[in-house]
Design an enzyme around this catalytic site. Structure first.
Site, PDB file in Angstrom:
ATOM      1  N   TYR A 151      46.047  60.517  96.454  1.00 35.44           N
ATOM      2  CA  TYR A 151      47.190  60.407  95.541  1.00 35.44           C
ATOM      3  C   TYR A 151      48.438  59.949  96.302  1.00 35.44           C
ATOM      4  CZ  TYR A 151      50.504  61.917  91.887  1.00 35.44           C
ATOM      5  OH  TYR A 151      51.489  61.984  90.926  1.00 35.44           O
ATOM      6  N   ASP A 152      48.762  60.664  97.388  1.00 40.67           N
ATOM      7  CA  ASP A 152      50.012  60.388  98.108  1.00 40.67           C
ATOM      8  C   ASP A 152      50.027  58.974  98.686  1.00 40.67           C
ATOM      9  OD1 ASP A 152      49.988  63.083  97.614  1.00 40.67           O
ATOM     10  OD2 ASP A 152      50.567  63.715  99.628  1.00 40.67           O
TER      11      ASP A 152
HETATM   12  P1  NAD Z   1      48.519  62.676  82.982  1.00 45.45           P
HETATM   13  O1  NAD Z   1      47.273  62.909  83.741  1.00 45.45           O
HETATM   14  O2  NAD Z   1      48.811  63.555  81.812  1.00 45.45           O
HETATM   15  O3  NAD Z   1      48.610  61.169  82.497  1.00 45.45           O
HETATM   16  C1  NAD Z   1      48.051  60.094  83.207  1.00 45.45           C
HETATM   17  C2  NAD Z   1      47.403  59.159  82.208  1.00 45.45           C
HETATM   18  O4  NAD Z   1      46.827  58.048  82.921  1.00 45.45           O
HETATM   19  C3  NAD Z   1      46.253  59.823  81.439  1.00 45.45           C
HETATM   20  O5  NAD Z   1      46.393  59.568  80.056  1.00 45.45           O
HETATM   21  C4  NAD Z   1      44.998  59.151  82.017  1.00 45.45           C
HETATM   22  O6  NAD Z   1      43.928  59.101  81.095  1.00 45.45           O
HETATM   23  C5  NAD Z   1      45.530  57.782  82.392  1.00 45.45           C
HETATM   24  N1  NAD Z   1      44.759  57.117  83.445  1.00 45.45           N
HETATM   25  C6  NAD Z   1      44.320  57.630  84.617  1.00 45.45           C
HETATM   26  N2  NAD Z   1      43.642  56.693  85.304  1.00 45.45           N
HETATM   27  C7  NAD Z   1      43.673  55.560  84.557  1.00 45.45           C
HETATM   28  C8  NAD Z   1      43.140  54.249  84.734  1.00 45.45           C
HETATM   29  N3  NAD Z   1      42.445  53.912  85.821  1.00 45.45           N
HETATM   30  N4  NAD Z   1      43.352  53.335  83.749  1.00 45.45           N
HETATM   31  C9  NAD Z   1      44.045  53.659  82.615  1.00 45.45           C
HETATM   32  N5  NAD Z   1      44.565  54.878  82.402  1.00 45.45           N
HETATM   33  C10 NAD Z   1      44.379  55.816  83.373  1.00 45.45           C
HETATM   34  O7  NAD Z   1      49.727  62.766  84.031  1.00 45.45           O
HETATM   35  P2  NAD Z   1      51.297  62.747  83.800  1.00 45.45           P
HETATM   36  O8  NAD Z   1      51.823  64.040  84.270  1.00 45.45           O
HETATM   37  O9  NAD Z   1      51.633  62.267  82.441  1.00 45.45           O
HETATM   38  O10 NAD Z   1      51.727  61.645  84.868  1.00 45.45           O
HETATM   39  C11 NAD Z   1      52.044  60.309  84.483  1.00 45.45           C
HETATM   40  C12 NAD Z   1      52.491  59.531  85.700  1.00 45.45           C
HETATM   41  O11 NAD Z   1      53.636  60.147  86.277  1.00 45.45           O
HETATM   42  C13 NAD Z   1      51.433  59.461  86.809  1.00 45.45           C
HETATM   43  O12 NAD Z   1      51.464  58.177  87.377  1.00 45.45           O
HETATM   44  C14 NAD Z   1      51.909  60.486  87.798  1.00 45.45           C
HETATM   45  O13 NAD Z   1      51.495  60.174  89.099  1.00 45.45           O
HETATM   46  C15 NAD Z   1      53.412  60.422  87.645  1.00 45.45           C
HETATM   47  N6  NAD Z   1      54.051  61.679  88.040  1.00 45.45           N
HETATM   48  C16 NAD Z   1      53.977  62.796  87.249  1.00 45.45           C
HETATM   49  C17 NAD Z   1      54.573  63.984  87.669  1.00 45.45           C
HETATM   50  C18 NAD Z   1      54.549  65.240  86.827  1.00 45.45           C
HETATM   51  O14 NAD Z   1      55.078  66.267  87.270  1.00 45.45           O
HETATM   52  N7  NAD Z   1      53.992  65.235  85.645  1.00 45.45           N
HETATM   53  C19 NAD Z   1      55.235  64.036  88.909  1.00 45.45           C
HETATM   54  C20 NAD Z   1      55.261  62.876  89.691  1.00 45.45           C
HETATM   55  C21 NAD Z   1      54.676  61.713  89.251  1.00 45.45           C
END
Ligand code: NAD
Ligand code: UDP
Ligand code: UDP
Length: 316
Positions: A151-152
């Site tokens: 991830y990182d």
């Molecule tokens: P989440 O897991 O709820 O949402 C991620 C979405 O991406 C899901 O709907 C998943 O099905 C989709 N996905 C994953 N792999 C995929 C692929 N190969 N092709 C198409 N779709 C794909 O997570 P979230 O909390 O909503 O996070 C959304 C974004 O924000 C991510 O990129 C995450 O890294 C970033 N983020 C979130 C947080 C947090 O605290 N929630 C913090 C830092 C970064």
């Protein structure tokens, strides 16, 4: 391609069926935009979007961003990526592919369309930070070969790609470094601390505090975070980021556990469990850049945001 019938903006949200993406889509539709959601439903669910069933300005496409995607839009929010440690460690190779191949494909799409693209990066690019609070000019302290590295390092490589497309192809980019965010529609089984503690408290089960619970995080309510992402997308071209988006009020995990117990009225005991490998000891954003360049700062205090999150999990 010139549009013949529509004057609204068409916006692509990858990862739109997930926690943050589905809230972002709601806000874009409220603003009057057309939204195309691309998601492979790995951690997201159509339930997060079912209230949009009859919304003519919304469209869902099931697609994995590691494969090329050809369509016409005016703006791209690239959020596709599993975000919780349990989910991103489930298939770590796919996690890196999603960040890296996904970024290449979405950047290729943005390059062809000459459109703005925003990357949902993360505070994880700082790793277990040696600088506190974290400013955007800190390069981080990341283990390249540990269980969190898919991830990182995937997110770090995506940032590199965004800046190389910007320098090499003149692409308009926006990179947001998102810190821990919580709220309704968090995945109930994603193991993140806020959802874990709330579900455990509501079920009268022990609250699982990893380590001594002295490690810190800063929690941003989802509405504040989405406001920050949209302000960043709409900011002048010279604002590329990376820019921290998060709530700078820091809590230890023990304080969070006690707050959740108080807000749920639960009498669950707190039990200690082993601290996961490479778990960052502290995390707190410096948000001066977001305040100055976007006029943004979070408004919802943790206690208040927990109330609506608890209400969501109670009703589910
Ligand atoms: P989440 O897991 O709820 O949402 C991620 C979405 O991406 C899901 O709907 C998943 O099905 C989709 N996905 C994953 N792999 C995929 C692929 N190969 N092709 C198409 N779709 C794909 O997570 P979230 O909390 O909503 O996070 C959304 C974004 O924000 C991510 O990129 C995450 O890294 C970033 N983020 C979130 C947080 C947090 O605290 N929630 C913090 C830092 C970064
Ligand atoms: N790509 C895409 N949709 C597009 C344009 C490109 O998915 O509308 C993908 C394309 O398949 C390629 C990647 O984006 O693998 C990077 O595109 P770029 O034009 O930067 O590189 P190249 O095609 O020259 O490798
Ligand atoms: N954590 C905890 N109990 C849990 C889940 C998580 O004490 O049931 C701790 C975890 O060790 C970390 C913090 O809470 O120190 C935040 O974990 P999360 O997975 O939510 O996010 P991240 O570590 O990615 O910031």
């Amino acid at each position: 391609m010139p549009r013949l019938y529509e004057s609204r903006k068409r916006i692509l949200v990858t990862g739109g069926a997930g926690f943050l993406g589905s809230h972002l889509i709601d806000r874009l539709l409220e603003k009057g935009d057309e939204v195309l959601c691309v998601d492979n439903l790995f951690t997201g669910t159509k339930r997060n979007l079912e209230h949009l069933h009859a919304q003519p300005r919304f469209e869902f496409v099931r697609h994995d961003v590691t494969f090329p995607l050809f369509l016409e839009v005016d703006e791209i929010y690239n959020l596709a990526c599993p975000a919780s440690p349990i989910h991103y460690q489930h298939d770590p190779v796919q996690t890196t592919k999603t960040s890296v191949h996904g970024a290449i494909n979405m950047l290729g799409l943005a390059k062809r369309l000459k459109c703005r693209i925003l990357q949902a990066s993360t505070s994880e690019v700082y790793g277990d930070p040696a600088v506190h609070p974290q400013t955007e000019d800190y390069w981080g302290n990341v283990n390249p070969i540990g269980p969190r590295s898919c991830y990182d390092e995937g997110k770090r490589c995506a940032e590199t790609l965004f800046f190389d497309y910007h320098r090499q192809h003149g692409l308009e980019i926006k990179v947001a470094r998102i810190f821990n965010t919580y709220g309704p529609r968090m995945h109930p089984a994603d193991g993140r601390v806020v959802s874990n503690f709330i579900i455990q408290a509501l079920n009268g089960e022990p609250i699982t505090l990893y380590g001594e619970g002295t490690q810190t995080r800063s929690f941003c309510y989802v509405d504040d975070l989405i406001d920050g992402l949209m302000r960043l997308m709409e900011s002048p071209s010279d604002v590329t980021g990376p820019i921290n988006l998060g709530n700078p009020v820091e809590f230890t995990m023990r304080e969070l556990a006690e707050l959740v117990l108080a807000e749920t009225g639960s009498s669950s005991p707190i039990v200690n469990r082993p601290l996961p490998q490479d778990d960052p000891r502290q995390r707190k954003p410096n948000i001066t850049l977001a305040q100055e360049r976007l006029g943004w700062s979070p408004k919802v205090p943790l206690r208040e945001g927990l109330k609506s999150t608890i209400a969501y999990f109670r009703s589910n």
